[in-house]
Design a protein around this motif. Structure first.
Motif, PDB file in Angstrom:
ATOM      1  N   ASN A 203      40.178  33.539  26.425  1.00 25.96           N
ATOM      2  CA  ASN A 203      39.154  33.517  27.254  1.00 25.96           C
ATOM      3  C   ASN A 203      38.057  32.214  27.030  1.00 25.96           C
ATOM      4  OD1 ASN A 203      39.442  36.527  28.448  1.00 25.96           O
ATOM      5  ND2 ASN A 203      37.710  37.174  26.120  1.00 25.96           N
ATOM      6  N   ASN A 204      37.134  32.255  28.635  1.00 26.40           N
ATOM      7  CA  ASN A 204      36.508  31.038  28.749  1.00 26.40           C
ATOM      8  C   ASN A 204      37.831  29.976  27.720  1.00 26.40           C
ATOM      9  OD1 ASN A 204      34.411  28.999  28.669  1.00 26.40           O
ATOM     10  ND2 ASN A 204      33.883  29.144  26.828  1.00 26.40           N
TER      11      ASN A 204
ATOM     12  N   SER B 203      40.065  34.012  32.387  1.00 25.08           N
ATOM     13  CA  SER B 203      41.182  34.405  31.049  1.00 25.08           C
ATOM     14  C   SER B 203      42.400  34.367  31.608  1.00 25.08           C
ATOM     15  CB  SER B 203      40.931  35.621  30.787  1.00 25.08           C
ATOM     16  OG  SER B 203      38.900  35.616  30.572  1.00 25.08           O
TER      17      SER B 203
ATOM     18  N   ARG C 288      36.625  32.180  21.262  1.00 24.62           N
ATOM     19  CA  ARG C 288      36.714  32.145  23.051  1.00 24.62           C
ATOM     20  C   ARG C 288      38.890  33.096  23.031  1.00 24.62           C
ATOM     21  NH1 ARG C 288      39.037  28.224  25.093  1.00 24.62           N
ATOM     22  NH2 ARG C 288      39.764  26.368  23.686  1.00 24.62           N
TER      23      ARG C 288
END
Length: 125
Positions: A83-84, A16, A66
């Motif tokens: 994120n991800n 992240s 995400r």
């Protein structure tokens, strides 16, 4: 109006980052904040946008679920929580402001009046 993007870096896939876009001037609180990204040899593409009140957000399909766009008008700052992260997210990320936002044109760079200098995001596999 000046925009300063920051928060980029090198991260492994699945990791992240949170990007920030700090703005000077009085127009931030009444402007839509947009985030774009540009990979080497490619065009600058729309990623996300948030209306002046924060009440409306827009995302490109590839980042939905995400990435989260947000803003703090008291701090004249916009954010992009990522994120991800995936290797295909690797790009220079730019923030932009639009004082007369038309959501139908959100994908177009010409819709936005002011641009920051960009921050590099690199995602390793």
């Amino acid at each position: 109006v000046q925009l300063q993007a920051s928060g980029g870096g090198l991260v492994q896939a699945g990791g992240s980052l949170r990007l920030s876009c700090a703005a000077s001037g009085r127009t931030f609180g009444t402007s839509t904040v947009g985030w774009f990204r540009q990979a080497p040899g490619k065009e600058r593409d729309f990623v996300a946008a948030i209306s002046w009140s924060g009440g409306n957000t827009y995302y490109v399909d590839s980042v939905k679920g995400r990435f989260t766009i947000s803003r703090d008008n008291a701090r004249n700052t916009g954010y992009l929580q990522m994120n991800n992260l995936k290797p295909e997210d690797t790009a220079v990320y730019y923030c932009a402001l639009d004082g007369n936002f038309n959501p139908r044109n959100r994908y177009s760079t010409s819709e936005y009046e002011y641009w920051g200098q960009g921050t590099q995001v690199t995602v390793s596999s």
